[in-house]
Design an enzyme around this catalytic site. Structure first.
Site, PDB file in Angstrom:
ATOM      1  N   PRO A  13       0.792  -1.225   0.000  1.00 40.88           N
ATOM      2  CA  PRO A  13       0.000   0.000   0.000  1.00 40.88           C
ATOM      3  C   PRO A  13       0.829   1.282   0.000  1.00 40.88           C
ATOM      4  O   PRO A  13       1.857   1.368   0.674  1.00 40.88           O
ATOM      5  CB  PRO A  13      -0.809  -0.104   1.304  1.00 40.88           C
ATOM      6  N   ASN A  14       0.344   2.235  -0.754  1.00 40.86           N
ATOM      7  CA  ASN A  14       0.870   3.609  -0.829  1.00 40.86           C
ATOM      8  C   ASN A  14       2.181   3.732  -1.620  1.00 40.86           C
ATOM      9  O   ASN A  14       2.655   4.837  -1.838  1.00 40.86           O
ATOM     10  CB  ASN A  14       1.063   4.216   0.582  1.00 40.86           C
ATOM     11  N   ARG A  21       5.306  11.097  -2.035  1.00 41.89           N
ATOM     12  CA  ARG A  21       4.922  10.753  -0.653  1.00 41.89           C
ATOM     13  C   ARG A  21       6.131  10.922   0.282  1.00 41.89           C
ATOM     14  O   ARG A  21       7.144  10.244   0.104  1.00 41.89           O
ATOM     15  CB  ARG A  21       4.465   9.291  -0.648  1.00 41.89           C
ATOM     16  N   TYR A  26      11.164   8.774   1.929  1.00 42.93           N
ATOM     17  CA  TYR A  26      11.207   7.757   0.870  1.00 42.93           C
ATOM     18  C   TYR A  26      11.945   8.206  -0.389  1.00 42.93           C
ATOM     19  O   TYR A  26      12.107   7.417  -1.321  1.00 42.93           O
ATOM     20  CB  TYR A  26       9.779   7.332   0.510  1.00 42.93           C
ATOM     21  N   ASN A  75       8.019  -5.701  -0.857  1.00 46.02           N
ATOM     22  CA  ASN A  75       7.892  -4.584   0.077  1.00 46.02           C
ATOM     23  C   ASN A  75       6.433  -4.528   0.507  1.00 46.02           C
ATOM     24  O   ASN A  75       5.595  -3.959  -0.199  1.00 46.02           O
ATOM     25  CB  ASN A  75       8.318  -3.262  -0.565  1.00 46.02           C
ATOM     26  N   ALA A  78       3.057  -0.944   4.907  1.00 47.68           N
ATOM     27  CA  ALA A  78       2.477  -0.964   6.261  1.00 47.68           C
ATOM     28  C   ALA A  78       1.942  -2.338   6.656  1.00 47.68           C
ATOM     29  O   ALA A  78       1.875  -2.656   7.856  1.00 47.68           O
ATOM     30  CB  ALA A  78       1.372   0.081   6.356  1.00 47.68           C
ATOM     31  N   HIS A  81       3.664  -4.662   9.218  1.00 43.48           N
ATOM     32  CA  HIS A  81       3.514  -4.493  10.669  1.00 43.48           C
ATOM     33  C   HIS A  81       2.166  -4.974  11.191  1.00 43.48           C
ATOM     34  O   HIS A  81       1.911  -4.892  12.384  1.00 43.48           O
ATOM     35  CB  HIS A  81       3.707  -3.008  11.017  1.00 43.48           C
ATOM     36  N   ASP A  88       1.262 -15.880   6.717  1.00 38.17           N
ATOM     37  CA  ASP A  88       0.829 -17.247   6.381  1.00 38.17           C
ATOM     38  C   ASP A  88       1.034 -17.544   4.897  1.00 38.17           C
ATOM     39  O   ASP A  88       1.428 -18.655   4.529  1.00 38.17           O
ATOM     40  CB  ASP A  88      -0.649 -17.437   6.741  1.00 38.17           C
ATOM     41  N   GLU A  99      12.270  -9.711   1.927  1.00 31.59           N
ATOM     42  CA  GLU A  99      11.532  -8.506   2.356  1.00 31.59           C
ATOM     43  C   GLU A  99      12.406  -7.285   2.104  1.00 31.59           C
ATOM     44  O   GLU A  99      13.625  -7.329   2.333  1.00 31.59           O
ATOM     45  CB  GLU A  99      11.207  -8.638   3.848  1.00 31.59           C
ATOM     46  N   HIS A 101      12.577  -2.843   2.293  1.00 34.37           N
ATOM     47  CA  HIS A 101      12.034  -1.545   2.698  1.00 34.37           C
ATOM     48  C   HIS A 101      12.981  -0.439   2.264  1.00 34.37           C
ATOM     49  O   HIS A 101      14.208  -0.559   2.443  1.00 34.37           O
ATOM     50  CB  HIS A 101      11.862  -1.467   4.217  1.00 34.37           C
ATOM     51  N   LEU A 102      12.419   0.637   1.760  1.00 30.50           N
ATOM     52  CA  LEU A 102      13.230   1.801   1.400  1.00 30.50           C
ATOM     53  C   LEU A 102      13.845   2.443   2.640  1.00 30.50           C
ATOM     54  O   LEU A 102      15.028   2.767   2.674  1.00 30.50           O
ATOM     55  CB  LEU A 102      12.353   2.842   0.690  1.00 30.50           C
ATOM     56  N   SER A 103      13.021   2.621   3.655  1.00 33.82           N
ATOM     57  CA  SER A 103      13.478   3.279   4.887  1.00 33.82           C
ATOM     58  C   SER A 103      14.009   2.247   5.873  1.00 33.82           C
ATOM     59  O   SER A 103      13.728   1.046   5.741  1.00 33.82           O
ATOM     60  CB  SER A 103      12.326   4.071   5.508  1.00 33.82           C
ATOM     61  N   ARG A 108      12.735   3.891  12.975  1.00 29.42           N
ATOM     62  CA  ARG A 108      11.558   4.757  12.910  1.00 29.42           C
ATOM     63  C   ARG A 108      10.628   4.506  14.107  1.00 29.42           C
ATOM     64  O   ARG A 108      11.079   4.035  15.148  1.00 29.42           O
ATOM     65  CB  ARG A 108      10.858   4.555  11.555  1.00 29.42           C
ATOM     66  N   ARG A 112       6.728   0.356  13.773  1.00 27.62           N
ATOM     67  CA  ARG A 112       7.353  -0.219  12.566  1.00 27.62           C
ATOM     68  C   ARG A 112       8.467  -1.219  12.915  1.00 27.62           C
ATOM     69  O   ARG A 112       9.086  -1.799  12.035  1.00 27.62           O
ATOM     70  CB  ARG A 112       7.955   0.892  11.693  1.00 27.62           C
TER      71      ARG A 112
HETATM   72  C1  DQA Z   1       8.125   0.908   3.973  1.00 29.93           C
HETATM   73  C2  DQA Z   1       8.187   1.063   5.505  1.00 29.93           C
HETATM   74  C3  DQA Z   1       6.823   0.841   6.117  1.00 29.93           C
HETATM   75  O1  DQA Z   1       6.888   0.999   7.534  1.00 29.93           O
HETATM   76  C4  DQA Z   1       5.824   1.854   5.582  1.00 29.93           C
HETATM   77  O2  DQA Z   1       4.534   1.599   6.090  1.00 29.93           O
HETATM   78  C5  DQA Z   1       5.818   1.930   4.092  1.00 29.93           C
HETATM   79  C6  DQA Z   1       7.066   1.802   3.354  1.00 29.93           C
HETATM   80  C7  DQA Z   1       9.479   1.242   3.302  1.00 29.93           C
HETATM   81  O3  DQA Z   1       9.665   0.865   2.153  1.00 29.93           O
HETATM   82  O4  DQA Z   1      10.322   1.901   3.928  1.00 29.93           O
HETATM   83  O5  DQA Z   1       4.779   2.195   3.491  1.00 29.93           O
HETATM   84  O6  DQA Z   1       7.835  -0.447   3.671  1.00 29.93           O
END
Ligand code: DQA
Length: 151
Positions: A13-14, A21, A26, A75, A78, A81, A88, A99, A101-103, A108, A112
């Protein structure tokens, strides 16, 4: 792995909003930029790159990857978490899931710091911006090749 490896890169998502964003968190690269980077990092492997903000759709794509792919870079954003369902779905797969993640989620907010995905991931890359995807793609393909060599 006699065939061209197939890698699914799935985004939660997002992440469609990358570039605009929270650029301080990010960065300014768009999801299309990240896709191009993944295709370069994959060095000829077939890349299926998708984004959805719907948890169920991501689960369906993980099931599809289990049938069609050699590895997954994921990725979950959210949902990392919150989602036992994604945990599953990954647990049910035999192929490696990395897995990504950019951040740096560990640096954080406290909410998270826990990921339902990490315990079932083959590995985690976090905190180096779009380069996280570059590393995750290379790691996923290496793990897929190692798995194929074992079988
Ligand atoms: C994220 C980190 C997540 O905590 C956050 O909800 C995101 C992006 C990242 O790529 O850093 O939407 O997955």
């Amino acid at each position: 792995m006699p065939h061209t490896p197939v890698l699914y890169v799935l985004n939660g998502p997002n992440l469609n909003l990358l570039g605009t964003r929270e650029p301080d968190v990010y960065g300014r690269d768009t999801l299309a930029d990240v896709e191009a980077l993944c295709r370069t990092a994959a060095e000829g492997a077939e890349v299926v790159f998708r984004q959805s903000s719907e948890e169920g759709r991501l689960i369906d794509w993980l099931h599809e990857a289990g049938e069609k792919a050699d590895a997954v870079v994921f990725n979950p954003a959210a949902y990392s978490h919150t989602s036992i369902a994604l945990h599953d779905a990954i647990k049910a797969l035999a192929i490696p899931v990395v897995e990504c993640h950019l951040s740096n989620v560990a640096a954080r907010e406290a909410f998270r710091h826990h990921s339902y995905v990490s315990p079932v991931a083959a590995g985690v890359v976090s905190g180096v911006g779009p380069f996280s995807y570059d590393l995750a793609v290379r790691a996923a393909l290496r793990l897929a090749r190692a798995r194929a060599a074992r079988s």
